[in-house]
Design an enzyme around this catalytic site. Structure first.
Site, short mmCIF file in Angstrom:
data_model
loop_
_atom_site.label_atom_id
_atom_site.label_comp_id
_atom_site.label_asym_id
_atom_site.label_seq_id
_atom_site.Cartn_x
_atom_site.Cartn_y
_atom_site.Cartn_z
N HIS A 62 9.91 -32.21 -11.02
CA HIS A 62 9.00 -32.56 -12.11
C HIS A 62 7.54 -32.35 -11.67
O HIS A 62 6.75 -31.71 -12.37
CB HIS A 62 9.23 -34.02 -12.51
CG HIS A 62 8.33 -34.53 -13.58
ND1 HIS A 62 8.75 -34.73 -14.87
CD2 HIS A 62 7.01 -34.90 -13.56
CE1 HIS A 62 7.74 -35.19 -15.59
NE2 HIS A 62 6.68 -35.31 -14.81
N GLU A 63 7.21 -32.86 -10.48
CA GLU A 63 5.83 -32.73 -9.97
C GLU A 63 5.51 -31.28 -9.60
O GLU A 63 4.37 -30.84 -9.76
CB GLU A 63 5.63 -33.64 -8.75
CG GLU A 63 5.77 -35.13 -9.05
CD GLU A 63 4.81 -35.61 -10.11
OE1 GLU A 63 3.68 -35.08 -10.19
OE2 GLU A 63 5.18 -36.52 -10.88
N HIS A 66 4.09 -29.42 -12.60
CA HIS A 66 2.64 -29.58 -12.74
C HIS A 66 1.90 -28.70 -11.73
O HIS A 66 0.94 -28.00 -12.07
CB HIS A 66 2.23 -31.04 -12.49
CG HIS A 66 2.77 -32.01 -13.48
ND1 HIS A 66 2.56 -31.90 -14.83
CD2 HIS A 66 3.51 -33.14 -13.31
CE1 HIS A 66 3.14 -32.91 -15.45
NE2 HIS A 66 3.72 -33.68 -14.55
#
Length: 396
Positions: A62-63, A66
């Site tokens: 998920h990170e 980004h």
């Protein structure tokens, strides 16, 4: 002081673990291990540990969503840290447009949604009665929850970043957009705390209530931080070098001998540490006291300051109208103890160092800071570690 542990890097991005991450790893292992007891003790606890690790693998992916989008925009990603509440990506600066900010914000939830869909497809092609099926379905559900939770519209969550990008686009005011998104995060944080207390009081779901309460506290703390940093950025843009500079320097005669200079100024207990040499009404340059130590004492009687002067064209300078953010960047990027401020006519108007910038900001923001603290910053030649003023100034 608590220190994160670096465990490697991905795509050039350092990966860190907060020590409290192991607490959540243990709790997640316990939760899944108890849920899988029907497959036997050893198998259940082994599967619980695997699921806990896969949970944080999902957070890491998920990170990374980004991070990789930010990198594609030319933004440096300083680190990814897995900690008590999940993960956090530290980027060097903001995206330049609301559209690009939206892309960075939505990338993480999109990764989690894609993982959810892929895992659901996998669960549909393996037998329903196996432990693997339960693990895959649980992991799919976790990624869906991760995506939906992060889309809640309040900073510091991804949904808050999306809201900020939308408000930025609508209003054209980046700072106002952050303030509003932070306010939304504060409201949501206080609501979470109220819900946590209600669960504890009315349902006796103590662990669930405590977890929601902690999430609310975390949200409020970070929403407040966004708000404060944005206020600081706004202030930095309004201030210029002349607002923070001091005239804590002395002008000396270029034609003085080194002996005369030392006797007249260096023996004074209250003399400033910054000297500029001038002759015929013009500034000739900066005199660095340390250079006297490299000159033979026997030459002090005949050698003048002109021999050790650094012309203004060779030393770090800014104009009076230079933004304070640019001054701070220059101090940090070039690791300078101070910068000379020049008037429009090219004369020395003042000098500015880190302590001067902090003092100016404290006055504008009505912050309490003592003369002793300013003196310490000046002597150490660095900003307080918790302030990260160089990073904040770079992002405006």
């Amino acid at each position: 002081m608590q220190k994160n542990w670096q465990i490697g890097s991905l795509f050039g991005i350092p990966l860190f673990l907060d020590p409290l991450w192991f607490v959540v790893l243990g709790l997640a292992t316990l939760n899944f291990g108890l849920a899988y007891q029907q497959w036997g003790n050893v198998t259940a606890w082994s599967a619980g540990l695997v699921m806990a690790l896969l949970l944080f693998t999902s957070v890491l992916l998920h990170e990374l969503g980004h991070s990789l989008v930010a990198q594609s925009q030319g933004i440096k990603v300083n680190s990814i840290t897995l900690f008590f509440f999940g993960g956090i990506t530290a980027i060097e600066e903001e995206s330049k447009t609301p559209g690009k900010a939206f892309q960075v914000a939505i990338a993480g939830p999109l990764v989690s949604i894609v993982l959810f869909l892929l895992l659901r497809l996998v669960s549909n092609v393996i037998p329903d009665t196996t432990l693997l099926t339960f693990m895959v379905r649980d992991l799919a559900r976790i990624n869906l929850i991760l995506a939906l939770f992060n889309l809640i519209p309040g900073l510091p969550l991804d949904g808050g970043q999306v809201l900020k990008a939308a408000l930025w686009k609508l209003t054209g005011d980046h700072f106002q957009a952050v303030h509003w998104a932070a306010r939304s995060g504060q409201i949501l944080g206080y609501s979470a705390i109220a819900i946590g207390f209600a669960l504890d009081f009315f349902t006796r779901e103590l662990l669930t209530g405590l977890w929601i309460l902690l999430l609310g506290w975390f949200g409020i703390r970070n929403a407040n931080r966004y708000d404060r940093v944005t206020t600081l950025q706004e202030t930095l843009l309004k201030l210029v070098a002349s607002d923070a500079m001091t005239r804590d320097f002395r002008v000396v005669d270029t034609d003085q001998t080194l002996r005369e200079f030392a006797d007249l100024y260096l023996l004074e207990s209250s003399s400033p540490h910054v000297y500029f040499a001038a002759a015929d009404g013009r500034y000739r340059g900066l005199v660095k006291v340390d250079d006297l130590r490299t000159t033979e004492r026997s030459q002090w009687e005949t050698q003048t300051l002109q021999s050790i002067v650094y012309p203004l064209t060779t030393i770090p300078t800014v104009s009076e109208s230079t933004s304070l953010a640019e001054v701070i960047n220059k101090l940090e990027n070039e690791q300078l103890p101070q910068i000379t401020v020049l008037s429009p006519a090219g004369a020395v108007a003042g000098v500015i160092d880190r302590g001067d910038t902090i003092k100016c900001l404290a006055q504008k923001l009505n912050l309490r800071i003592t003369d002793a603290e300013i003196k310490q910053i000046k002597e150490e030649g660095s900003f307080p570690p918790g302030l990260q003023l160089g990073v904040i100034a770079k992002s405006v």
